[in-house]
Design a protein around this motif. Structure first.
Motif, short mmCIF file in Angstrom:
data_model
loop_
_atom_site.label_atom_id
_atom_site.label_comp_id
_atom_site.label_asym_id
_atom_site.label_seq_id
_atom_site.Cartn_x
_atom_site.Cartn_y
_atom_site.Cartn_z
N ASN A 1 -1.54 4.57 -5.40
CA ASN A 1 -2.94 4.13 -5.33
C ASN A 1 -3.35 3.64 -3.95
O ASN A 1 -4.50 3.27 -3.74
N SER A 2 -2.37 3.59 -3.04
CA SER A 2 -2.59 3.00 -1.71
C SER A 2 -3.20 1.61 -1.81
O SER A 2 -4.02 1.20 -1.00
N SER A 3 -2.78 0.89 -2.85
CA SER A 3 -3.36 -0.42 -3.12
C SER A 3 -2.37 -1.54 -2.81
O SER A 3 -1.16 -1.36 -2.89
N LYS A 4 -2.92 -2.69 -2.44
CA LYS A 4 -2.10 -3.87 -2.25
C LYS A 4 -1.89 -4.55 -3.60
O LYS A 4 -2.81 -4.65 -4.41
N ILE A 5 -0.67 -5.02 -3.82
CA ILE A 5 -0.28 -5.58 -5.10
C ILE A 5 0.10 -7.04 -4.91
O ILE A 5 0.78 -7.39 -3.93
N PRO B 1 1.55 1.41 -10.10
CA PRO B 1 1.45 2.58 -9.22
C PRO B 1 2.84 3.05 -8.81
O PRO B 1 3.75 2.24 -8.59
N GLY C 1 0.76 -1.24 0.00
CA GLY C 1 0.00 0.00 0.00
C GLY C 1 0.79 1.28 0.00
O GLY C 1 0.19 2.37 -0.11
#
Length: 208
Positions: A82-86, A122, A78
Motif C-alpha cells: 500500500n506504500s503506507s506508513k503503519i 499490507p 512504506g
C-alpha cells in the motif's frame, strides 16, 4: 551507520511515548489474560495475533536484532503493497536459538501487527524478505528485566526463567529457541527500560 540510525529512531519514538506517561496508552500491544503472577515470573494467555518476521543468519543477538529490525522499519515506513506508513506497536521480539537448535544461528526478529488490520496487513515488498505470521492463542511464561538487553545478559535471564519453570514443574513447549521482548528505551535511565524473556509453556490449569 544507516542501520544504527534506524534502530535509534525506533527507540527514540518508544522512549517519547514511555516518558509521556504510559506506553500502554500510546502504543498497541498484543492482548492477553494473566493466568499466574509470581514475584519473578508470570504466565500469560495471549490471544491470537499477527506478526511480521525477519529471519537473520546472525552471529549474535545484537547484530541480528539490528539487521532484522532495519527491514521491519522499512516496511512500516512504506515498503509495503500500500506504500503506507503503519503505526508503531510493541513489543519487538527476537527469537534466540539455543545451542541445541536444528536451525543453527537463525534469529527471527518480529513486530506485532495492529489488530485493526484483522490479520491481513499490507504485504511487504519482496526485497525485504519478510513473512506474515499468524499465531494461535498460546500460554507464555514471562520474566521481566530492566536495562539494555544484549549478548552479555540475555542468556542469564533465559536460564533464570528456565530454572524457575523447572522448579514449578511447568512444561516448556520448545527448547530450540527463546524470545527476548523489547518494549522501550531510555538513554538516560536504564531502570525504565522494559525487557522480557518469553517461553511457550503448557500444563497450567485448564487454560494452558
Amino acid at each position: 551507520m544507516e542501520t544504527a540510525a534506524l534502530h535509534f529512531l525506533y527507540y527514540l519514538f518508544i522512549a517519547v511515548c514511555w516518558c509521556s506517561g504510559n506506553i500502554l496508552q500510546a502504543i498497541e500491544l498484543p492482548k492477553y489474560t494473566l493466568i499466574l503472577s509470581e514475584s519473578d515470573f508470570q504466565i500469560r494467555l495471549y490471544d491470537e495475533s499477527t506478526w511480521l518476521s525477519s529471519r537473520v543468519s546472525g552471529t549474535s543477538f545484537d547484530q541480528s536484532y539490528r539487521i532484522g529490525f532495519q527491514r521491519l522499519y522499512q516496511y512500516i515506513h512504506g515498503a509495503n503493497s500500500n506504500s503506507s506508513k503503519i503505526a508503531f506497536t510493541a513489543p519487538a521480539l527476537t527469537s534466540v536459538p539455543s545451542s541445541s537448535s536444528p536451525s543453527g544461528n537463525a534469529y527471527i526478529v518480529r513486530i506485532f501487527i495492529s489488530t485493526r488490520f484483522h490479520g491481513t496487513p499490507p504485504l511487504p515488498n519482496p526485497e525485504l524478505k519478510l513473512r506474515i505470521e499468524k499465531w494461535k492463542s498460546q500460554c507464555v511464561a514471562v520474566r521481566k528485566f530492566s536495562g539494555y538487553a544484549n549478548d552479555d545478559n540475555i542468556n542469564k535471564e533465559i536460564e533464570a526463567l528456565v530454572t524457575t519453570l523447572n522448579k514449578q514443574s511447568i512444561t516448556i513447549q520448545d527448547t530450540n529457541s527463546y524470545i527476548i521482548a523489547n518494549y522501550n528505551a531510555s538513554s538516560h535511565n536504564t531502570t525504565q527500560r522494559l525487557n522480557e524473556v518469553w517461553i511457550n509453556v503448557s500444563g497450567i490449569g485448564t487454560q494452558c
